[in-house]
Scaffold this motif. Structure first.
Motif, PDB file in Angstrom:
ATOM      1  N   UNK A 130       0.713  -1.560  -0.339  1.00 20.25           N
ATOM      2  CA  UNK A 130       0.060   0.328   0.363  1.00 20.25           C
ATOM      3  C   UNK A 130       1.123   1.657  -0.180  1.00 20.25           C
ATOM      4  N   UNK A 131       1.556   1.195   1.137  1.00 20.74           N
ATOM      5  CA  UNK A 131       2.904   2.325   0.787  1.00 20.74           C
ATOM      6  C   UNK A 131       4.385   2.487  -0.052  1.00 20.74           C
ATOM      7  N   UNK A 132       4.296   2.872  -0.834  1.00 19.69           N
ATOM      8  CA  UNK A 132       5.644   2.494  -2.152  1.00 19.69           C
ATOM      9  C   UNK A 132       5.654   3.629  -2.689  1.00 19.69           C
ATOM     10  N   UNK A 133       6.474   4.706  -2.756  1.00 14.95           N
ATOM     11  CA  UNK A 133       6.476   6.026  -3.685  1.00 14.95           C
ATOM     12  C   UNK A 133       8.187   5.952  -3.540  1.00 14.95           C
ATOM     13  N   UNK A 134       8.861   7.299  -4.425  1.00 19.50           N
ATOM     14  CA  UNK A 134       9.744   7.456  -4.042  1.00 19.50           C
ATOM     15  C   UNK A 134      10.263   8.103  -2.707  1.00 19.50           C
ATOM     16  N   UNK A 135       9.523   8.436  -1.831  1.00 17.23           N
ATOM     17  CA  UNK A 135      10.193   8.491  -0.515  1.00 17.23           C
ATOM     18  C   UNK A 135      10.336   7.388  -0.338  1.00 17.23           C
ATOM     19  N   UNK A 136       9.297   6.267   0.297  1.00 13.83           N
ATOM     20  CA  UNK A 136       9.467   4.886   0.682  1.00 13.83           C
ATOM     21  C   UNK A 136       9.030   4.181   0.066  1.00 13.83           C
ATOM     22  N   UNK A 137      10.704   3.426  -1.004  1.00 13.89           N
ATOM     23  CA  UNK A 137       9.840   2.378  -1.723  1.00 13.89           C
ATOM     24  C   UNK A 137      10.286   1.276  -1.819  1.00 13.89           C
TER      25      UNK A 137
END
Length: 149
Positions: free
Chosen positions: A98-105
């Motif tokens: 659910x939490x995956x992005x540039x800041x939290x890959x």
């Protein structure tokens, strides 16, 4: 990568496009048999495609599903994917987090981002005409069943 519904939606759209090139409408029954999908499930998928104006539904004795020949070259695979799966394939995590992005890959974020971009490019630049004509010419194979004569 695609949901089962999306896979069937792409197959059904190609099947409908191929038949539309031959001047034929194709029934729900023939589509579901041709793409090897349960009829009720296929009906829901086709309903979504009609709602998003990818395909047309014609009621009555000579009814069925079709795509105007002039529109086949304008319909992109990205439209089918969006109609059925939305845009999660372009923004979702490769591991389903659910939490995956540039800041939290996630561990595969950077590698999957590249694949996602390539996939989006392919979907945006591939149209139904190309796929239907490749089938018609025998350059590609898809287990579909033509409408009964």
């Amino acid at each position: 990568m695609f949901s089962k519904a999306c896979e069937y939606g792409i197959r059904a759209s190609i099947c409908i496009a191929k038949n539309s090139y031959e001047g034929k409408r194709i029934s729900l029954k023939d589509i579901s048999e041709g793409i090897n999908s349960p009829q009720a499930f296929t009906a829901k998928i086709l309903q979504a495609l009609v709602k998003h104006k990818v395909i047309k539904s014609v009621k009555g004795a000579y009814g069925g599903f079709e795509i105007d020949k002039r529109d086949i070259s304008q319909i992109r695979l990205s439209q089918i994917v969006k109609a059925i799966d939305g845009d999660k394939i372009y923004v979702g995590c490769g591991l389903g987090l659910e939490e995956c992005d540039e800041n939290h890959p996630c561990p595969v974020h950077d590698k999957f981002k590249s694949i996602r971009n390539d996939l989006e490019n392919m979907l945006v630049h591939t149209n139904l005409e190309e796929l239907a004509l490749n089938l018609k010419k025998g350059n590609a194979f898809l287990k579909i069943k033509d409408q009964k004569q």
